[in-house]
Write an enzyme that holds these catalytic residues in place. Structure first.
Site: not given
Ligand code: FMN
Length: 392
Positions: A106, A200
């Site tokens: 990721q 994020y």
């Protein structure tokens, strides 16, 4: 004997990959890399242990893709920005592959909620010049408070005022993701996940509350997704068609646990915007995929986005038992299920579930393994046959 959960344990094609079953480990930050971001042998053992338990796919913890651009978000977070990082990840990938499990790394950029201690005095970056309201530190010991120099029962972690990325910056960060993806593949990963969820940087673009831009990167679902899609395209150009690329999405963020999009219509527009994208699959992140926090339509968000995008869905959030996983798959909410905290707590979750054992799953603590004072040693049903794990 009939298979306990036939859909869950059926092989699946996900983009270019074939998985032995439909169980993915959800990405879980552990902050156990070396200080320079190099993955540790402890990480290889941790992931291999869970691969051995019978997972089809591991989606790793969020990993910063480049040095610079304030992409690092956490202390002791792993990176995929240097040759040393590639060497460390290659030990992880080899250890996972030895157990017939696929692994994708990721890639994340923390944006405005990056830990100020890893930003080297630079302001965080975001879609717009906003400032996170911070989040309450969830911890049951004083160590984390001490190292952050905060006190109190639910102390607030705060972040600096963010600088808005220019269009030129956006292209550079997209190139950074693509280079990171290239290194992930060089390390032996089967693909990458682009982190567009959980508060994020890309979430800050996708969420209308934090994206106040008036250029082509803001103002509509299509524009809010443009950065994530650009990253997908650049990654595809680097890693080619034979590797998996997924995009993770959520309504909530680490600094906004009750976050909600403006209506189900917005989720549909996001799905539509992702129809023509480089992503092989989309990944829904939540703590309960069945609750969509909307009043206009109760359809689970992964069902909405899957229909609107035509993309396979990896669905995460509150799936703890085999029956819940099977129901997510057969209801049309998931093509693959991603299991987070239960796989922390029970590395053999797939094996235990497949046995059909009537097992009393322990409650999972949000951050750690099982709720203290429950004992990790209890995390196994008695009387299962020897699984005959490979010794590799
Ligand atoms: C300690 C912890 C760390 C996490 N780290 C990440 C991460 O690095 N990347 C990410 O996309 N989600 C992360 N998440 C969110 C999980 O992937 C998942 O969405 C959440 O745990 C809910 O799923 P579950 O009910 O299966 O646990 C984290 C969650 C926890 C509890």
């Amino acid at each position: 004997m009939a298979e306990a959960f036939p859909t869950l344990f059926s092989p699946a094609n996900l983009g270019p990959l074939t998985l032995r079953n439909r169980i993915a480990m959800a990405p879980l930050t552990r902050q156990m890399a070396h200080a320079d971001g190099t993955p540790t042998d402890e990480m290889a053992a941790y992931y291999a242990r869970r691969a051995r338990g019978g997972l089809g796919l591991i989606i790793t913890e969020g990993t910063y893709e480049q040095d610079g651009w304030q992409s690092k978000s956490y202390m002791s977070q792993p990176g995929i920005a240097t040759d040393a990082h590639v060497a460390g990840w290659s030990r992880v990938c080899d250890a996972v592959h030895a157990h017939d499990c696929r692994i994708i790394i990721q890639l994340m950029h923390g944006g405005r909620v990056s830990d100020p201690r890893v930003l080297n005095g630079q302001p965080p970056v975001s879609a717009s010049a906003t400032r996170s309201e911070g989040w309450s530190l969830y911890t049951d010991n004083s160590y984390e408070k001490d190292i952050r120099n905060i006190a109190g029962e639910w102390p607030k972690v705060t972040f600096g005022q963010a600088r808005a990325l220019s269009v030129a910056d956006i292209h550079e960060v997209a190139d950074g993701f693509a280079a990171g993806a290239g290194r992930a593949i060089a390390a032996g990963a089967d693909g990458v996940e682009v982190h567009g969820a959980n508060g994020y940087l890309l979430w800050q673009f996708i969420n209308p509350a934090t994206n106040l831009r008036t250029d082509e990167f803001g103002g509509s679902a299509e524009n809010n997704l443009r950065f994530a899609k650009l990253i997908g395209d650049r990654i595809r150009a680097v890693i080619g068609p034979d590797k998996l690329i997924t995009l993770r999405l959520s309504q909530d963020g680490v600094d906004d646990f009750v976050g909600a999009w403006p209506g189900v219509a917005y989720a549909k527009a996001i799905g539509a915007a992702l129809q023509n994208s480089a992503f092989d699959a989309l990944h829904w992140s939540s703590f309960d995929y069945l609750t969509n926090r909307q009043t206009d339509d109760a359809t689970p968000m992964p069902t909405v986005i899957g229909r609107a995008s035509g993309k396979p869905m990896i669905t995460n959030g509150g799936i703890a038992t085999g029956a819940q996983a099977e129901a997510a798959l057969t209801s049309g909410a998931a093509d693959i299920v991603a299991i987070g905290r239960p796989i922390f707590a029970h590395p053999d979750w797939p094996y235990i579930v497949r046995s059909g054992a009537d097992y009393d799953w322990l409650p999972f603590d949000r951050k750690y393994v099982v709720q203290p004072p429950l004992d990790y040693g209890l995390a196994y049903p008695v009387g299962l046959a020897d699984p005959l794990w490979p010794t590799a």
